[in-house]
Design a protein around this motif. Structure first.
Motif, PDB file in Angstrom:
ATOM      1  N   VAL B 233       0.991  -1.314  -0.075  1.00  0.00           N
ATOM      2  CA  VAL B 233       0.076  -0.109  -0.056  1.00  0.00           C
ATOM      3  C   VAL B 233       0.894   1.228  -0.188  1.00  0.00           C
ATOM      4  CG1 VAL B 233      -1.589   1.271   1.400  1.00  0.00           C
ATOM      5  CG2 VAL B 233      -2.045  -0.989   0.897  1.00  0.00           C
ATOM      6  N   TRP B 234       2.011   1.185   0.962  1.00  0.00           N
ATOM      7  CA  TRP B 234       2.848   2.410   0.907  1.00  0.00           C
ATOM      8  C   TRP B 234       3.477   2.636  -0.352  1.00  0.00           C
ATOM      9  CZ3 TRP B 234       0.923   5.783   3.805  1.00  0.00           C
ATOM     10  CH2 TRP B 234       0.158   5.472   5.078  1.00  0.00           C
ATOM     11  N   VAL B 235       4.171   1.732  -0.755  1.00  0.00           N
ATOM     12  CA  VAL B 235       4.855   1.624  -2.160  1.00  0.00           C
ATOM     13  C   VAL B 235       4.080   2.193  -3.207  1.00  0.00           C
ATOM     14  CG1 VAL B 235       5.999   0.301  -3.730  1.00  0.00           C
ATOM     15  CG2 VAL B 235       6.416  -0.159  -1.440  1.00  0.00           C
ATOM     16  N   THR B 236       2.892   1.472  -3.356  1.00  0.00           N
ATOM     17  CA  THR B 236       1.840   2.095  -4.371  1.00  0.00           C
ATOM     18  C   THR B 236       1.608   3.408  -4.368  1.00  0.00           C
ATOM     19  OG1 THR B 236       0.783  -0.001  -4.278  1.00  0.00           O
ATOM     20  CG2 THR B 236      -0.429   1.740  -5.471  1.00  0.00           C
ATOM     21  N   ILE B 237       1.105   3.955  -3.131  1.00  0.00           N
ATOM     22  CA  ILE B 237       0.890   5.418  -2.861  1.00  0.00           C
ATOM     23  C   ILE B 237       2.216   6.089  -3.059  1.00  0.00           C
ATOM     24  CG2 ILE B 237       0.360   7.161  -1.080  1.00  0.00           C
ATOM     25  CD1 ILE B 237      -1.343   5.123   0.407  1.00  0.00           C
ATOM     26  N   GLY B 238       3.421   5.970  -2.635  1.00  0.00           N
ATOM     27  CA  GLY B 238       4.405   6.611  -3.031  1.00  0.00           C
ATOM     28  C   GLY B 238       4.820   6.697  -4.462  1.00  0.00           C
ATOM     29  N   LEU B 239       4.487   5.385  -5.275  1.00  0.00           N
ATOM     30  CA  LEU B 239       5.021   5.445  -6.444  1.00  0.00           C
ATOM     31  C   LEU B 239       3.859   6.285  -7.190  1.00  0.00           C
ATOM     32  CD1 LEU B 239       5.688   1.908  -7.556  1.00  0.00           C
ATOM     33  CD2 LEU B 239       7.132   3.870  -7.421  1.00  0.00           C
ATOM     34  N   GLY B 240       2.658   6.555  -6.802  1.00  0.00           N
ATOM     35  CA  GLY B 240       1.801   7.149  -7.280  1.00  0.00           C
ATOM     36  C   GLY B 240       2.006   8.668  -7.281  1.00  0.00           C
ATOM     37  N   VAL B 241       2.332   9.051  -6.033  1.00  0.00           N
ATOM     38  CA  VAL B 241       2.785  10.481  -5.798  1.00  0.00           C
ATOM     39  C   VAL B 241       3.996  10.826  -6.681  1.00  0.00           C
ATOM     40  CG1 VAL B 241       3.339  12.209  -4.087  1.00  0.00           C
ATOM     41  CG2 VAL B 241       1.895  10.558  -3.605  1.00  0.00           C
ATOM     42  N   LEU B 242       4.906  10.066  -6.904  1.00  0.00           N
ATOM     43  CA  LEU B 242       6.219  10.404  -7.751  1.00  0.00           C
ATOM     44  C   LEU B 242       5.638  10.235  -9.268  1.00  0.00           C
ATOM     45  CD1 LEU B 242       9.024   7.900  -6.422  1.00  0.00           C
ATOM     46  CD2 LEU B 242       8.884  10.457  -6.525  1.00  0.00           C
ATOM     47  N   GLY B 243       4.763   9.324  -9.491  1.00  0.00           N
ATOM     48  CA  GLY B 243       4.206   9.417 -11.127  1.00  0.00           C
ATOM     49  C   GLY B 243       3.698  10.890 -11.219  1.00  0.00           C
ATOM     50  N   LEU B 244       3.056  11.221 -10.427  1.00  0.00           N
ATOM     51  CA  LEU B 244       2.198  12.597 -10.477  1.00  0.00           C
ATOM     52  C   LEU B 244       3.265  13.679 -10.577  1.00  0.00           C
ATOM     53  CD1 LEU B 244      -0.912  13.123 -10.823  1.00  0.00           C
ATOM     54  CD2 LEU B 244      -0.926  13.931  -8.308  1.00  0.00           C
ATOM     55  N   LEU B 245       4.153  13.699  -9.874  1.00  0.00           N
ATOM     56  CA  LEU B 245       5.379  14.670  -9.634  1.00  0.00           C
ATOM     57  C   LEU B 245       5.954  14.728 -11.205  1.00  0.00           C
ATOM     58  CD1 LEU B 245       6.728  14.616  -6.251  1.00  0.00           C
ATOM     59  CD2 LEU B 245       5.422  16.639  -7.384  1.00  0.00           C
ATOM     60  N   ALA B 246       6.427  13.364 -11.572  1.00  0.00           N
ATOM     61  CA  ALA B 246       7.055  13.387 -12.775  1.00  0.00           C
ATOM     62  C   ALA B 246       6.496  13.625 -13.814  1.00  0.00           C
ATOM     63  CB  ALA B 246       7.417  11.685 -12.954  1.00  0.00           C
ATOM     64  N   ALA B 247       5.127  13.447 -13.828  1.00  0.00           N
ATOM     65  CA  ALA B 247       4.096  13.950 -14.876  1.00  0.00           C
ATOM     66  C   ALA B 247       4.268  15.537 -15.122  1.00  0.00           C
ATOM     67  CB  ALA B 247       2.596  13.703 -14.621  1.00  0.00           C
ATOM     68  N   VAL B 248       4.052  15.975 -13.942  1.00  0.00           N
ATOM     69  CA  VAL B 248       4.312  17.281 -13.813  1.00  0.00           C
ATOM     70  C   VAL B 248       5.565  17.940 -14.392  1.00  0.00           C
ATOM     71  CG1 VAL B 248       4.176  19.666 -12.390  1.00  0.00           C
ATOM     72  CG2 VAL B 248       2.606  17.783 -12.050  1.00  0.00           C
ATOM     73  N   ILE B 249       6.532  17.512 -13.937  1.00  0.00           N
ATOM     74  CA  ILE B 249       7.965  17.902 -14.564  1.00  0.00           C
ATOM     75  C   ILE B 249       8.091  17.642 -15.981  1.00  0.00           C
ATOM     76  CG2 ILE B 249      10.616  17.272 -14.252  1.00  0.00           C
ATOM     77  CD1 ILE B 249       9.757  16.488 -11.121  1.00  0.00           C
ATOM     78  N   VAL B 250       7.712  16.626 -16.496  1.00  0.00           N
ATOM     79  CA  VAL B 250       7.963  16.159 -17.776  1.00  0.00           C
ATOM     80  C   VAL B 250       7.031  17.344 -18.733  1.00  0.00           C
ATOM     81  CG1 VAL B 250       7.335  14.566 -19.884  1.00  0.00           C
ATOM     82  CG2 VAL B 250       8.365  13.801 -17.502  1.00  0.00           C
TER      83      VAL B 250
END
Lengths: 66, 254
Positions: B233-250
């Motif tokens: 659960v924590w890994v998934t939430i973490g990856l989700g937030v990272l994914g969103l941040l990466a999306a904004v950066i890209v």
């Protein structure tokens, strides 16, 4: 297994499937252009596959992006 | 904030006008009804088949059906619903690139991260409503026909799959900023899920992977403990937030 036991499923299922069918047919008839295929093809697909796969196919593959 | 709300509203109107919301709601209700229906029909189908099986020498013992059968169906079917959901939203950003509808708004000063965030919010909200609708319908039927009490941690197990859905939405947003066509976006999202699944074949790594959440139904029968899923659960939430941040950066670099 008597009919009374199945009724609680059958009624909502029928309602849901016909709603889906109605939305799709309405959408097909009010649009003239599709991403692929033509009106007749999509009407057949939607009616034959009305237990949800037909409408899904239409909205994924046939509906033109607005 | 005003720009964000206005853009979110635009997304919302689009969701309704294209009929996407209606289709998804009906579909998820259908899935919700099908789970207990299949469970209810199993003994009857077994009876039908018992006669033909007897000829081949097989005897079928009476099958006992309860809420667990229905919940098993739920966890078997929800990935299909999830795939349809993602397919429906595959073009959420790419369709706008192709039509060039975002250029106007971006040149007029709409911040790029607001575009991503608004789309993410709308997709997450839709997923939440649809998913819990499906869950609620199955729950209601199970409560009506059998006892839900025999399954433990019902809500928690369901929340695991819900979080997995949110992660996939974040991945899809990230892929939407990287690729130009919706088919590429969908293929890449599927690819990432596949990678997580394949790595999950290694027993030691399984616990930490998002796709492990799909197996959360193990909690119901008591076969798996709740603790087993916290990591995922924590890994998934973490990856989700990272994914969103990466999306904004890209997206900012585009």
């Amino acid at each position: 297994m008597n009919i009374k036991e199945v009724l609680p499923f059958i009624i909502p299922l029928i309602i849901a499937e016909f709603t889906l069918l109605a939305i799709s047919i309405w959408h097909i008839l009010t649009h003239n252009h599709y991403k692929r295929g033509n009106r007749i093809l999509w009407l057949i697909v939607v009616i034959v596959g009305m237990e949800f796969i037909g409408p899904v196919l239409y909205f994924l593959l046939g509906k033109e992006d607005v | 904030m005003r720009a964000f709300l206005a853009f979110t509203k635009k997304e919302w109107v689009e969701l309704i006008r294209t009929g996407r919301l209606a289709i998804l709601l009906v579909l998820f209700s259908l899935f919700g009804i099908m789970n207990p229906a299949v469970a209810k029909l199993t003994p009857w189908m077994m009876e039908m088949m018992a006669d033909s099986l007897k000829e081949t020498g097989l005897t079928v013992a009476a099958v006992k059906v309860d809420a667990m059968t229905s919940w098993t169906q739920f966890y078997k079917n929800i990935p299909i619903a999830m795939v349809i959901f993602l397919l429906m939203f595959g073009g959420i950003l790419t369709a706008e690139y192709q039509k060039g509808t975002l250029i106007n708004m971006l040149t007029k000063g709409l911040a790029r991260w607001k575009v991503i965030l608004a789309k993410g919010c709308i997709m997450t909200a839709t997923w939440t409503v649809c998913y819990w609708l499906c869950y609620g319908i199955t729950y209601g039927y199970n409560w009506y026909f059998w006892e839900n009490g025999i399954a433990s941690h019902l809500g928690l197990a369901a929340a695991c799959v819900w979080i997995l859905g949110i992660w996939l939405i974040a991945v899809m947003l990230l892929m939407s900023t990287v690729f130009q066509t919706s088919s590429a976006v969908l293929a890449a999202t599927g690819g990432i899920a596949l990678v997580s699944y394949v790595v999950g074949l290694i027993p030691k790594a399984r616990k930490f992977l998002p796709t492990h959440l799909l197996a959360a139904s193990g909690m119901l029968s008591g076969a798996g403990s709740v603790e087993e899923y916290w990591c995922a659960v924590w890994v998934t939430i973490g990856l989700g937030v990272l994914g969103l941040l990466a999306a904004v950066i890209v997206y900012n670099k585009k």
